[in-house]
Design a protein around this motif. Structure first.
Motif, PDB file in Angstrom:
ATOM      1  N   GLY A 126       0.955   4.688  11.709  1.00 30.22           N
ATOM      2  CA  GLY A 126       1.805   5.427  12.637  1.00 30.22           C
ATOM      3  C   GLY A 126       3.216   4.886  12.686  1.00 30.22           C
ATOM      4  N   LEU A 127       3.344   3.576  12.617  1.00 24.55           N
ATOM      5  CA  LEU A 127       4.664   2.951  12.677  1.00 24.55           C
ATOM      6  C   LEU A 127       5.510   3.246  11.437  1.00 24.55           C
ATOM      7  N   THR A 128       4.877   3.625  10.338  1.00 31.09           N
ATOM      8  CA  THR A 128       5.625   3.928   9.106  1.00 31.09           C
ATOM      9  C   THR A 128       6.117   5.366   9.043  1.00 31.09           C
ATOM     10  N   MET A 129       5.649   6.218   9.961  1.00 31.57           N
ATOM     11  CA  MET A 129       5.897   7.652   9.847  1.00 31.57           C
ATOM     12  C   MET A 129       7.392   8.000   9.823  1.00 31.57           C
ATOM     13  N   VAL A 130       8.143   7.552  10.826  1.00 32.14           N
ATOM     14  CA  VAL A 130       9.566   7.879  10.891  1.00 32.14           C
ATOM     15  C   VAL A 130      10.359   7.229   9.762  1.00 32.14           C
ATOM     16  N   PRO A 131      10.174   5.922   9.495  1.00 30.36           N
ATOM     17  CA  PRO A 131      10.910   5.321   8.378  1.00 30.36           C
ATOM     18  C   PRO A 131      10.650   5.993   7.036  1.00 30.36           C
ATOM     19  N   GLN A 132       9.406   6.349   6.769  1.00 25.05           N
ATOM     20  CA  GLN A 132       9.086   6.972   5.489  1.00 25.05           C
ATOM     21  C   GLN A 132       9.783   8.318   5.344  1.00 25.05           C
ATOM     22  N   ASN A 133       9.727   9.154   6.362  1.00 25.40           N
ATOM     23  CA  ASN A 133      10.343  10.474   6.269  1.00 25.40           C
ATOM     24  C   ASN A 133      11.859  10.413   6.279  1.00 25.40           C
ATOM     25  N   LEU A 134      12.407   9.379   6.911  1.00 22.49           N
ATOM     26  CA  LEU A 134      13.852   9.191   6.853  1.00 22.49           C
ATOM     27  C   LEU A 134      14.286   8.866   5.424  1.00 22.49           C
ATOM     28  N   LEU A 135      13.513   8.043   4.747  1.00 28.28           N
ATOM     29  CA  LEU A 135      13.813   7.717   3.348  1.00 28.28           C
ATOM     30  C   LEU A 135      13.687   8.950   2.457  1.00 28.28           C
ATOM     31  N   LEU A 136      12.683   9.800   2.724  1.00 27.74           N
ATOM     32  CA  LEU A 136      12.537  11.040   1.959  1.00 27.74           C
ATOM     33  C   LEU A 136      13.721  11.968   2.215  1.00 27.74           C
ATOM     34  N   LYS A 137      14.168  12.038   3.473  1.00 26.13           N
ATOM     35  CA  LYS A 137      15.326  12.875   3.817  1.00 26.13           C
ATOM     36  C   LYS A 137      16.561  12.422   3.044  1.00 26.13           C
ATOM     37  N   GLN A 138      16.690  11.112   2.891  1.00 27.37           N
ATOM     38  CA  GLN A 138      17.821  10.539   2.159  1.00 27.37           C
ATOM     39  C   GLN A 138      17.602  10.552   0.649  1.00 27.37           C
ATOM     40  N   LYS A 139      16.470  11.142   0.243  1.00 27.01           N
ATOM     41  CA  LYS A 139      16.101  11.269  -1.169  1.00 27.01           C
ATOM     42  C   LYS A 139      15.974   9.898  -1.861  1.00 27.01           C
ATOM     43  N   LYS A 140      15.541   8.908  -1.101  1.00 30.63           N
ATOM     44  CA  LYS A 140      15.307   7.569  -1.654  1.00 30.63           C
ATOM     45  C   LYS A 140      13.863   7.475  -2.135  1.00 30.63           C
ATOM     46  N   PHE A 141      13.564   8.295  -3.145  1.00 38.56           N
ATOM     47  CA  PHE A 141      12.198   8.402  -3.645  1.00 38.56           C
ATOM     48  C   PHE A 141      11.710   7.096  -4.270  1.00 38.56           C
ATOM     49  N   LYS A 142      12.635   6.328  -4.810  1.00 39.68           N
ATOM     50  CA  LYS A 142      12.254   5.074  -5.472  1.00 39.68           C
ATOM     51  C   LYS A 142      11.604   4.113  -4.492  1.00 39.68           C
ATOM     52  N   ILE A 143      12.223   3.938  -3.330  1.00 38.77           N
ATOM     53  CA  ILE A 143      11.690   3.009  -2.332  1.00 38.77           C
ATOM     54  C   ILE A 143      10.341   3.480  -1.822  1.00 38.77           C
ATOM     55  N   VAL A 144      10.231   4.784  -1.530  1.00 40.89           N
ATOM     56  CA  VAL A 144       8.977   5.337  -1.010  1.00 40.89           C
ATOM     57  C   VAL A 144       7.841   5.108  -1.986  1.00 40.89           C
ATOM     58  N   ASN A 145       8.084   5.388  -3.257  1.00 39.14           N
ATOM     59  CA  ASN A 145       7.019   5.264  -4.241  1.00 39.14           C
ATOM     60  C   ASN A 145       6.676   3.817  -4.553  1.00 39.14           C
ATOM     61  N   MET A 146       7.677   2.945  -4.577  1.00 36.64           N
ATOM     62  CA  MET A 146       7.388   1.537  -4.823  1.00 36.64           C
ATOM     63  C   MET A 146       6.566   0.938  -3.693  1.00 36.64           C
ATOM     64  N   SER A 147       6.843   1.377  -2.463  1.00 41.24           N
ATOM     65  CA  SER A 147       6.075   0.870  -1.326  1.00 41.24           C
ATOM     66  C   SER A 147       4.622   1.329  -1.401  1.00 41.24           C
ATOM     67  N   GLN A 148       4.411   2.555  -1.884  1.00 36.37           N
ATOM     68  CA  GLN A 148       3.048   3.059  -2.011  1.00 36.37           C
ATOM     69  C   GLN A 148       2.278   2.316  -3.107  1.00 36.37           C
ATOM     70  N   ILE A 149       2.981   1.949  -4.167  1.00 33.42           N
ATOM     71  CA  ILE A 149       2.344   1.169  -5.236  1.00 33.42           C
ATOM     72  C   ILE A 149       1.920  -0.197  -4.708  1.00 33.42           C
ATOM     73  N   LEU A 150       2.821  -0.880  -4.015  1.00 37.13           N
ATOM     74  CA  LEU A 150       2.502  -2.195  -3.475  1.00 37.13           C
ATOM     75  C   LEU A 150       1.403  -2.108  -2.420  1.00 37.13           C
ATOM     76  N   GLY A 151       1.423  -1.029  -1.638  1.00 34.61           N
ATOM     77  CA  GLY A 151       0.376  -0.830  -0.644  1.00 34.61           C
ATOM     78  C   GLY A 151      -0.988  -0.651  -1.288  1.00 34.61           C
ATOM     79  N   SER A 152      -1.040   0.142  -2.344  1.00 35.73           N
ATOM     80  CA  SER A 152      -2.307   0.356  -3.057  1.00 35.73           C
ATOM     81  C   SER A 152      -2.791  -0.933  -3.715  1.00 35.73           C
ATOM     82  N   PHE A 153      -1.850  -1.711  -4.242  1.00 38.03           N
ATOM     83  CA  PHE A 153      -2.216  -2.988  -4.865  1.00 38.03           C
ATOM     84  C   PHE A 153      -2.814  -3.932  -3.824  1.00 38.03           C
ATOM     85  N   ALA A 154      -2.187  -4.010  -2.662  1.00 36.30           N
ATOM     86  CA  ALA A 154      -2.709  -4.859  -1.587  1.00 36.30           C
ATOM     87  C   ALA A 154      -4.088  -4.385  -1.152  1.00 36.30           C
ATOM     88  N   ASN A 155      -4.254  -3.069  -1.045  1.00 43.08           N
ATOM     89  CA  ASN A 155      -5.549  -2.488  -0.684  1.00 43.08           C
ATOM     90  C   ASN A 155      -6.611  -2.878  -1.699  1.00 43.08           C
TER      91      ASN A 155
END
Length: 474
Positions: A126-155
């Motif tokens: 829940g805490l990631t919801m606003v930051p993630q969509n703000l990054l998408l709005k700014q078209k910072k797709f690189k950061i969003v996708n890299m965070s998802q990769i690291l998240g999946s790796f940690a998982n």
């Protein structure tokens, strides 16, 4: 930057991120499928049903609204973020106290401790919801996708380690928590949003209309997508839910691999063309042409290769998932084509039609799922899902193409004619190959190569190969 360049940039970064993420997740699932039993996966599938619902509530429809509204300033976004923090904490606490009623409903004492523990993952998601969509709005797709990769790796690391140590289904919960915390840390560092103890509701009022329709659609779509797991978990043994969920999740991978790199960029890119309906329609038709030419033949390939896929990936203990996956594979092309509709409804600012489509989809799906569960088999549930997905494909595209774009539905269905020809060629070839007895791996290899060859030949025969390559480049 033009829509083509924005879309290309988004797709490039999303491709790297999504494919890496899917590959990591896929490998994790293959390993865990051999470490944990179908019953243990079934327990987590039950919890995930409720977790997904609460994550929809946490989003509150705010995420897409942040992307759509261009008139939100930094202070207003900080106030929205502050609201989301309070709301996330409240829902996480409430979710933790649901352990007892959920355990009672499913008559499974194991859920009593597992549900409160999963509330930690809900909080950080829940805490990631606003930051993630703000990054998408700014078209910072690189950061969003890299965070998802690291998240999946940690998982993956946490889940596998704890599964090896004998923590059973808790290993999957710990993995979910690790992913949520990792993504929260990256998103927070990238956006540096400010939390205010006292926040203003005026920014929330500004996005209310858009967010309201989006939230209602998300809730309706949730029941449409998850009622099967709710009822199977309640009226059938947990191992049956494990078998069904494994097949269902596998049927979602083509979307993750082939469409999510496109669909996640649709609203951020096309939202600027809200009033230019021809541009939205042409964008949608172009995406559908790519997805249909690959998705419809792919469904044929997976239908005829379901046994090899299940056994090769997950092992002999998952054989009961084969028939379910075979049935669901016939709906994969529908899921692929449907995946982009939500983004175009949002880009056209027609979340009212998105909501209407969601209501109709949910009504049909509920009827089909209840009938399937009543017939007493996960196979019947899969059949009913296939039927309702097909009906919903028709009504969704009528609302989008005819009502939202003001275009002809006939033009939309013409796009599907040539991909269907290619699919027929695939069926003919696989009917000849269905009695192969070369072993699981060689069978899968031969069928995979045959699928690719026939797909290329089909594109050439239907005089689409050059156009298809050109469209991909664009």
């Amino acid at each position: 930057m033009s829509v083509k360049n924005d879309l290309r940039s988004g797709i490039i970064y999303n491709s790297v991120g999504k494919y890496s993420n899917v590959l990591i997740t896929f490998i994790i699932q293959i390993i865990l499928a051999r470490l944990l039993s179908p019953s243990e996966f079934g327990i987590i599938a039950i919890i995930n049903v409720f977790l997904v619902f609460f994550q929809l509530l946490v989003d509150f429809g705010i995420g897409p609204a942040i992307i759509q509204r261009d008139d939100l300033n930094k202070d207003e976004i900080n106030h929205i973020y502050s609201f989301s923090v309070y709301f996330s904490v409240s829902l996480a606490v409430f979710f933790a106290f649901l352990g007892q009623p959920i355990s009672t409903f499913y008559q499974n004492i194991l859920l009593l401790k597992a549900v409160p523990l999963m509330s930690i993952a809900l909080l950080f998601n829940g805490l990631t919801m606003v930051p993630q969509n703000l990054l998408l709005k700014q078209k910072k797709f690189k950061i969003v996708n890299m965070s998802q990769i690291l998240g999946s790796f940690a998982n993956g690391v946490i889940s596998i380690v704890f599964a090896f140590l004998g923590y059973s289904y808790y290993a999957l919960i710990f993995g979910n928590i690790a992913r949520a915390i990792a993504q929260f840390a990256i998103y927070s560092a990238s956006t540096r949003l400010t939390f205010n103890l006292r926040f203003s509701i005026s920014p929330l009022v500004k996005i209310y209309k858009f967010a309201k329709n989006q939230l209602f659609f998300n809730i309706i779509n949730y029941f449409s997508r998850n009622l099967d797991s709710i009822l199977i978990g309640r009226y059938m043994p947990s191992n049956q839910l494990g078998y069904y969920d494994k097949a269902y999740q596998l049927s979602l991978y083509p979307n993750s691999i082939f469409t999510s790199v496109i669909t996640s960029t649709i609203q951020p890119v096309f939202s600027s063309y809200e009033t230019q309906l021809d541009k939205l329609k042409n964008g949608y038709f172009g995406i559908i042409k790519i997805l249909a030419n690959f998705g419809i033949p792919l469904s044929v390939f997976l239908f005829f290769s379901s046994s090899e896929f299940i056994i090769f990936l997950f092992g002999e203990q998952w054989v009961e998932s084969i028939s379910v996956f075979q049935i669901l594979s016939a709906s994969i092309w529908i899921q692929m084509l449907q995946s982009s509709t939500g983004g175009f409804f949002q880009s056209a600012n027609r979340t009212d039609l998105l909501l209407l489509s969601g209501i109709m989809s949910t009504t049909l799906n509920i009827i089909g799922i209840i009938l399937g569960v009543y017939l007493g088999s996960i196979y019947w549930v899969a059949i009913m899902i296939l039927v309702t997905f097909s009906l919903n494909f028709i009504q969704t595209n009528y609302l989008l193409v005819h009502k939202a774009f003001g275009a002809s539905v006939v033009d939309f269905y013409k796009i599907l004619s040539k991909p269907i020809v290619i699919a027929i060629l695939e069926i003919i070839i696989f009917l000849f190959l269905q009695n192969l007895n070369l072993g699981i791996f060689l069978n899968l290899l031969v069928k995979s190569v045959s699928f690719i060859i026939v797909l290329i030949v089909g594109l050439i025969i239907t005089k689409q190969f050059k156009d298809f390559i050109l469209l991909l480049k664009k």
